[in-house]
Design a protein around this motif. Structure first.
Motif, short mmCIF file in Angstrom:
data_model
loop_
_atom_site.label_atom_id
_atom_site.label_comp_id
_atom_site.label_asym_id
_atom_site.label_seq_id
_atom_site.Cartn_x
_atom_site.Cartn_y
_atom_site.Cartn_z
N SER A 156 0.97 -1.02 0.13
CA SER A 156 -0.04 0.02 0.06
C SER A 156 0.84 1.21 -0.09
N LEU A 157 1.95 1.29 0.76
CA LEU A 157 2.54 2.41 0.85
C LEU A 157 3.57 2.47 -0.44
N ALA A 158 3.68 1.43 -1.08
CA ALA A 158 4.49 1.52 -2.19
C ALA A 158 3.59 2.00 -3.54
N ALA A 159 2.59 2.16 -3.24
CA ALA A 159 1.45 2.57 -4.45
C ALA A 159 1.28 3.99 -4.44
N VAL A 160 1.89 4.79 -5.15
CA VAL A 160 1.96 6.10 -5.12
C VAL A 160 1.20 6.72 -5.97
N GLY A 161 0.27 7.65 -5.54
CA GLY A 161 -0.74 8.11 -6.74
C GLY A 161 -2.00 7.59 -6.43
N LEU A 162 -2.99 8.28 -6.93
CA LEU A 162 -4.38 7.84 -6.88
C LEU A 162 -4.90 6.64 -7.60
N GLU A 163 -4.21 6.71 -9.02
CA GLU A 163 -4.51 5.56 -9.81
C GLU A 163 -3.70 4.26 -9.48
N ASN A 164 -2.50 4.20 -8.76
CA ASN A 164 -1.76 3.32 -8.38
C ASN A 164 -2.55 2.70 -6.98
N GLY A 168 -13.11 -3.18 -0.72
CA GLY A 168 -12.14 -2.72 -1.89
C GLY A 168 -12.92 -2.38 -3.07
N LEU A 169 -14.29 -2.75 -3.23
CA LEU A 169 -15.10 -2.23 -4.15
C LEU A 169 -15.39 -0.65 -4.08
N ASP A 170 -15.79 -0.55 -2.83
CA ASP A 170 -16.34 0.91 -2.33
C ASP A 170 -15.17 1.78 -2.37
N LYS A 171 -13.97 1.38 -2.13
CA LYS A 171 -12.59 2.37 -2.16
C LYS A 171 -12.44 2.65 -3.63
N ALA A 172 -12.56 1.56 -4.51
CA ALA A 172 -12.38 1.71 -5.85
C ALA A 172 -13.31 2.69 -6.45
N GLU A 173 -14.51 2.48 -6.11
CA GLU A 173 -15.60 3.54 -6.87
C GLU A 173 -15.47 4.76 -6.17
N LYS A 174 -14.82 5.13 -5.24
CA LYS A 174 -14.70 6.42 -4.89
C LYS A 174 -13.47 7.06 -5.60
N SER A 175 -12.55 6.19 -5.62
CA SER A 175 -11.30 6.75 -6.54
C SER A 175 -11.60 7.08 -7.95
N ILE A 176 -12.48 6.32 -8.25
CA ILE A 176 -12.89 6.36 -9.87
C ILE A 176 -13.65 7.54 -9.77
N ALA A 177 -14.62 7.92 -8.83
CA ALA A 177 -15.29 9.08 -8.94
C ALA A 177 -14.23 10.59 -8.83
N ARG A 178 -13.22 10.23 -8.03
CA ARG A 178 -12.44 11.25 -7.64
C ARG A 178 -11.50 11.85 -9.11
N LEU A 179 -11.17 10.41 -9.64
CA LEU A 179 -10.38 10.58 -11.07
C LEU A 179 -11.21 11.54 -12.07
N GLN A 180 -12.77 10.96 -11.97
CA GLN A 180 -13.51 11.89 -13.11
C GLN A 180 -13.44 13.46 -12.48
N GLU A 181 -13.77 13.64 -11.23
CA GLU A 181 -13.77 15.06 -10.63
C GLU A 181 -12.47 15.75 -11.15
#
Lengths: 174, 428
Positions: free
Chosen positions: B106-114, B154-167
């Motif tokens: 998790s720490l190694a995943a830098v950035g919203l997409e990663n 995991g799905l909930d988190k992904a959905e929120k991140s996807i929404a943020r990417l769209q924003e």
């Protein structure tokens, strides 16, 4: 589109991050510290000139490309010089660079190997393994086919390994 | 050779030289400031992992953290951490897998997409664990609920991140991530299906697996909806700059294609023969679709090309997810066929290469002239439904197996207030 301010910040960010890479690249192509600094600086200045006139997606690649072209021009103008002559005129890495290495034997080891690697392999190996560029990026910088670059990297790596092994043996024997 | 590279990296400018020349550059920039320049620099973030500056920055940072991750493994005892990767709930090393290995990643995943990709992968890992446990006959109700909860998280988190990417104005990245999410859930479901079908129906674990499957299917539907929304947003953005958007998708598709091809070639020996064959065939079909998309692009039919490339990316993502889950879990899996519209044309070169369906509906109402005035109005309604299905080749028309599809017609008539309802359901 980015504002001028953002463009400037982006360009300076590239400088902060990659000035050492470009300098190192120039050094291992020219084997001359002062020349390497000069060409690194010239590459960044010319890059800024280009950016100020047209859109550039990849600043880093552009700087490399300019540096590469400058080095090629320099090489064409210069006659072949002996290694001893180069050493006299500042061939060795700077004192700063030497201090970073564990000891002077490492510095000598590095230089011995570097000078033996054929030029066509040296630049791609440096860009790939030291600067971390991908074959496609290197191909873009050098204006060549990606496959050709991959082949060159592969051959260069084999040549380097053989060189390293030979020099190790020589050092042991000596 | 490692030492050669390490020492080579130490050749650099002194801090003083670096700073001095920065001042020179700033000076030059200040001199140019008065010159009118075109603002052409774009930091549009896409998943174009080519030579874009921002992505290189991400990759460099990720490279540093990957080294940190590896260093931590060495500190922990490389063997322990690696052994933990294969552990399942209930095993002694499972806490190491979840609380150490996964947190470091998790720490190694830098950035919203990663980070989003990692969240999705984490959910996928839970699904695989459930499948493995079910195979062993050890998937208890309690563990199933825990794993299921984590998949949903995991799905909930992904959905929120996807929404943020769209924003953030990055619909292309949102589409890519949502496709990944959908593909991985589908692959997880396929694994559970295969497991459910291959085991004794009476086994409790099989029932638990099928329960989980139902839950995963719901989540998949949710992910599909997210994916469709993301795609709509991407289409809107593409309309403003069609050619650029299409070319970006093309690059992504071609890169992804090479990746999946390499995945298959490198892991052929480790895959079940039937899974490999199916994957290879499907990849070949996807390649034909990619070729069609390229033709559309050359013809400047940007809308069609955009849609085709999007479909190619989606299918590649799906295929990759199926193959990877098969390789990691060592369980059999059935890779479903491509959607009909993506199957390449087969057969002769007849111009009539598509299947079309036309239907016409005629309704007549007749009133009985002899009916008594006092009687309720009795009306008879005759409905005729004519359907013509034009198939693309004689071969298919004569296909007795009728694999082309089926058509169900249900006609429900209500005579109240002259209303009627007709339902026609078809699948081709």
């Amino acid at each position: 589109m980015k504002s001028n301010k953002q463009q400037e910040n982006a360009f300076l960010k590239v400088y902060d991050k990659h000035a050492d890479d470009i300098y190192r690249h120039c050094f291992f192509r020219l084997f001359h510290e002062e020349l390497a600094k000069e060409y690194m600086q010239e590459a960044f200045l010319r890059c800024w000139q280009v950016i100020s006139e047209k859109e550039v997606k990849n600043i880093r690649a552009l700087v490399y490309k300019i540096a590469n072209n400058l080095i090629i021009d320099y090489s064409r103008k210069q006659k072949e010089e002996s290694l001893e002559k180069r050493m006299e005129s500042g061939w060795e890495p700077s004192e700063f660079g030497k201090k970073e290495m564990e000891n002077s034997v490492d510095a000598q080891y590095l230089l011995e190997i570097s000078k033996q690697i054929p030029e066509e392999f040296r630049s791609v190996l440096l860009m790939r393994y030291v600067d971390g560029l991908k074959p496609k990026e290197i191909a873009e910088i050098l204006g060549e086919d990606t496959n050709l670059i991959s082949v060159r990297i592969h051959r260069g790596k084999s040549a380097l390994k053989k060189l390293v092994a030979m020099i190790c043996i020589l050092l042991i024997l000596v | 050779m490692k030492k050669f590279i390490q020492n080579a990296k130490k050749i650099r400018l002194s801090p003083k030289d670096k700073q001095n020349f920065r001042l020179v550059l700033e000076n030059q920039i200040a001199e140019n400031r008065s010159v009118s320049v075109r603002k052409t620099f774009s930091f549009r973030q896409t998943l174009h992992r080519g030579a874009d500056l921002f992505n290189i920055t991400f990759n460099l940072k990720k490279y540093m953290f990957v080294n940190l991750f590896l260093a931590l493994i060495v500190v922990l005892g490389g063997g322990t951490a690696f052994a933990a990767e294969n552990s399942l709930p209930g095993d002694a090393l499972y806490p190491v897998k979840v609380h150490v290995n996964e947190n470091v990643r998790s720490l190694a995943a830098v950035g919203l997409e990663n980070q989003t990709e990692w969240d999705i992968e984490r959910g996928e890992r839970r699904l695989e664990e459930a499948a493995q446990l079910a195979k062993r006959g050890e998937l208890s109700d309690k563990v199933k609920s825990q794993l299921s909860e984590q998949v949903e998280k995991g799905l909930d988190k992904a959905e929120k991140s996807i929404a943020r990417l769209q924003e953030k104005g990055n619909p292309q990245a949102a589409v890519a991530i949502s496709n990944t999410l959908q593909a991985k859930l589908q692959a997880g479901a396929a694994l559970l299906i295969n497991l459910g079908l291959s085991q004794d129906d009476a086994a409790t674990s099989t029932r638990e697996a099928l329960d989980l499957l139902a839950h995963v299917r719901n989540l998949t539907d949710q992910a599909t909806e997210v994916s469709e929304n993301a795609e709509s947003e991407a289409v809107v953005e593409a309309n403003t700059k069609p050619e650029v958007s299409v070319r970006n998708r093309k690059d992504l598709a071609e890169r992804k294609f090479e990746k999946v091809l390499k995945l298959l070639e490198e892991n052929k020996e480790d895959m079940d023969a039937d899974v490999y064959l199916k994957a290879e065939t499907q990849l070949s079909n996807i390649q034909e679709t990619l070729t069609n998309a390229n033709i559309k692009l050359e013809a400047q039919q940007y809308r069609e090309a955009f849609s085709l490339y999007g479909s190619v990316n989606n299918m590649l993502e799906r295929l990759q997810a199926y193959v990877k889950i098969h390789l990691r879990s060592h369980l059999g899996i059935h890779i479903p066929d491509l959607p009909f519209k993506l199957r390449p044309d087969r057969g002769d070169d007849d111009d009539n290469t598509s299947t079309s369906t036309t239907s016409t509906l005629h309704t007549t109402r007749e009133h009985d002239e002899d009916e008594d005035e006092d009687d309720d109005h009795e009306v008879s309604t005759t409905t005729q439904l004519r359907i013509r299905v034009q198939e693309k080749s004689d071969e298919r028309r004569n296909d007795d197996d009728n694999e082309g599809g089926r058509l169900k017609i249900r006609v429900k008539e209500k005579n109240d207030n002259e209303k009627f309802e007709i339902q026609v359901r078809g699948e081709l």
